[in-house]
Design a protein around this motif. Structure first.
Motif, PDB file in Angstrom:
ATOM      1  N   THR A 211       0.772  -1.210  -0.044  1.00 46.73           N
ATOM      2  CA  THR A 211      -0.175  -0.030   0.176  1.00 46.73           C
ATOM      3  C   THR A 211       1.145   1.244  -0.073  1.00 46.73           C
ATOM      4  O   THR A 211       2.015   1.305   0.132  1.00 46.73           O
TER       5      THR A 211
ATOM      6  N   SER B  85      -5.150  -7.688   3.628  1.00 46.39           N
ATOM      7  CA  SER B  85      -6.457  -7.422   3.711  1.00 46.39           C
ATOM      8  C   SER B  85      -6.879  -6.399   4.899  1.00 46.39           C
ATOM      9  O   SER B  85      -7.792  -5.737   4.768  1.00 46.39           O
TER      10      SER B  85
ATOM     11  N   LYS C 275      -7.432  -2.723   4.005  1.00 44.59           N
ATOM     12  CA  LYS C 275      -8.778  -2.315   3.073  1.00 44.59           C
ATOM     13  C   LYS C 275      -9.794  -1.273   3.909  1.00 44.59           C
ATOM     14  O   LYS C 275     -10.165  -0.469   3.185  1.00 44.59           O
ATOM     15  N   PRO C 276      -9.896  -1.562   4.973  1.00 46.91           N
ATOM     16  CA  PRO C 276     -10.851  -0.270   5.738  1.00 46.91           C
ATOM     17  C   PRO C 276     -10.218   0.905   5.386  1.00 46.91           C
ATOM     18  O   PRO C 276     -10.691   2.076   5.405  1.00 46.91           O
TER      19      PRO C 276
ATOM     20  N   ALA D 222      -8.128   1.794   2.980  1.00 51.39           N
ATOM     21  CA  ALA D 222      -8.280   2.019   1.749  1.00 51.39           C
ATOM     22  C   ALA D 222      -9.726   2.329   1.188  1.00 51.39           C
ATOM     23  O   ALA D 222      -9.711   3.627   0.458  1.00 51.39           O
ATOM     24  N   ASP D 223     -10.672   2.084   1.695  1.00 47.86           N
ATOM     25  CA  ASP D 223     -12.170   2.350   1.567  1.00 47.86           C
ATOM     26  C   ASP D 223     -12.377   3.750   2.091  1.00 47.86           C
ATOM     27  O   ASP D 223     -13.231   4.397   1.422  1.00 47.86           O
ATOM     28  N   ALA D 224     -11.469   4.072   3.138  1.00 46.93           N
ATOM     29  CA  ALA D 224     -11.808   5.398   3.910  1.00 46.93           C
ATOM     30  C   ALA D 224     -11.048   6.577   3.087  1.00 46.93           C
ATOM     31  O   ALA D 224     -11.012   7.611   3.438  1.00 46.93           O
TER      32      ALA D 224
ATOM     33  N   ARG E  58      -3.937   3.293  -0.385  1.00 48.62           N
ATOM     34  CA  ARG E  58      -4.206   2.950  -1.928  1.00 48.62           C
ATOM     35  C   ARG E  58      -3.269   1.629  -2.177  1.00 48.62           C
ATOM     36  O   ARG E  58      -2.015   1.609  -2.000  1.00 48.62           O
TER      37      ARG E  58
ATOM     38  N   MET F 133     -12.411  -8.612  -3.897  1.00 45.96           N
ATOM     39  CA  MET F 133     -12.457  -7.276  -3.098  1.00 45.96           C
ATOM     40  C   MET F 133     -11.537  -6.079  -3.563  1.00 45.96           C
ATOM     41  O   MET F 133     -11.878  -5.014  -3.088  1.00 45.96           O
ATOM     42  N   LEU F 134     -10.714  -6.610  -4.223  1.00 47.34           N
ATOM     43  CA  LEU F 134      -9.668  -5.358  -4.936  1.00 47.34           C
ATOM     44  C   LEU F 134      -9.724  -5.707  -6.438  1.00 47.34           C
ATOM     45  O   LEU F 134      -8.425  -5.891  -6.703  1.00 47.34           O
TER      46      LEU F 134
END
Length: 242
Positions: free
Chosen positions: A136, A213, A216-217, A219-221, A225, A237-238
């Motif tokens: 990330t 994983s 991901k929260p 990344a979602d926020a 990235r 999921m990605l």
């Protein structure tokens, strides 16, 4: 279901062989009624990471059937090897101290002398889970792809920093292999768990985060990235991450 379970040593040994994996227990003869008191569960990561969450869920489910509390105790460090080492050094072989066992436990003896033998000093009772790993960057990072990282790192050896869950862990070894394959040199910054890695990457304290994983929260926020995932196929999921 019965409130207590009865497990003799022979039954337990067979179970550990048929379900070898991530949860370990010092080998010992069990009392006829087990457990008769609370069980301590060592989680060798900081609180809030994916393993911490999964193992705590196991503990919550198990204690309802066992009739005794399972007390989580986070002992992070060493890529996950500190907790099991502590168990080997201090716990009685009576079944009342258990630990999640990351794969770093098997690697650390290659890199340094250990006070325990990962094969003979523990009895393995269940495989917990697997993970999807990747890299990330902060949302405002100039690195849009892994090729961007490689180009910059080749021109600036050692300038790119990355965080992982600890020296000798899966993410550290994975990044070392990727560096060798890409012909670059990065600077490793070890943390005590993926929760710390994700926060450090999101805050720009490291330029890359070797995580999974659990990121991901963020990344979602819009804080992180993903620029690559270490799988043979793209993850559902990605779907846009190579």
């Amino acid at each position: 279901m019965e409130k207590h379970v009865t497990i003799d040593r022979r039954q337990f040994a067979f179970g550990s062989l048929s379900a070898a994996g991530a949860m370990a227990l010092p080998s010992a003869a069990f009392a006829q009624e087990y457990p008769a008191r609370p069980v301590t569960l060592i989680i060798p990561w900081v609180a809030g990471g994916p393993t911490d969450i999964v193992v705590r869920a196991f503990a919550e489910a198990a204690q309802k059937h066992l009739g005794q509390p399972i007390i989580a105790d986070n002992k992070a460090g060493g890529g996950g090897s500190v907790g099991p080492a502590l168990m080997a050094a201090t716990a009685k072989p009576d079944g009342y101290t258990i630990s999640q066992m990351p794969d770093a436990v098997y690697r650390v003896k290659i890199m340094q002398k250990t006070t325990y033998d990962s094969q003979s000093d523990f009895s393995y009772i269940i495989a917990v889970s697997g993970y999807a790993f990747g890299v990330t960057v902060p949302m405002d990072s100039p690195f849009k792809t892994w090729d961007d990282v490689v180009t910059f790192a080749k021109a600036n050896p050692g300038k790119v920093t990355y965080g992982s869950t600890g020296t000798g862990g899966t993410l550290h070894i994975g990044m070392e292999r990727i560096q060798k394959h890409s012909g670059i040199k990065l600077t490793h910054v070890p943390f005590k768990g993926s929760a710390e890695v994700n926060v450090a990457a999101a805050g720009g304290h490291v330029m890359l985060g070797a995580s999974g994983s659990s990121a991901k929260p963020l990344a979602d926020a819009g804080k992180l990235r993903f620029i690559q995932i270490w799988t043979s196929k793209r993850l559902a999921m990605l779907p846009n991450v190579p």
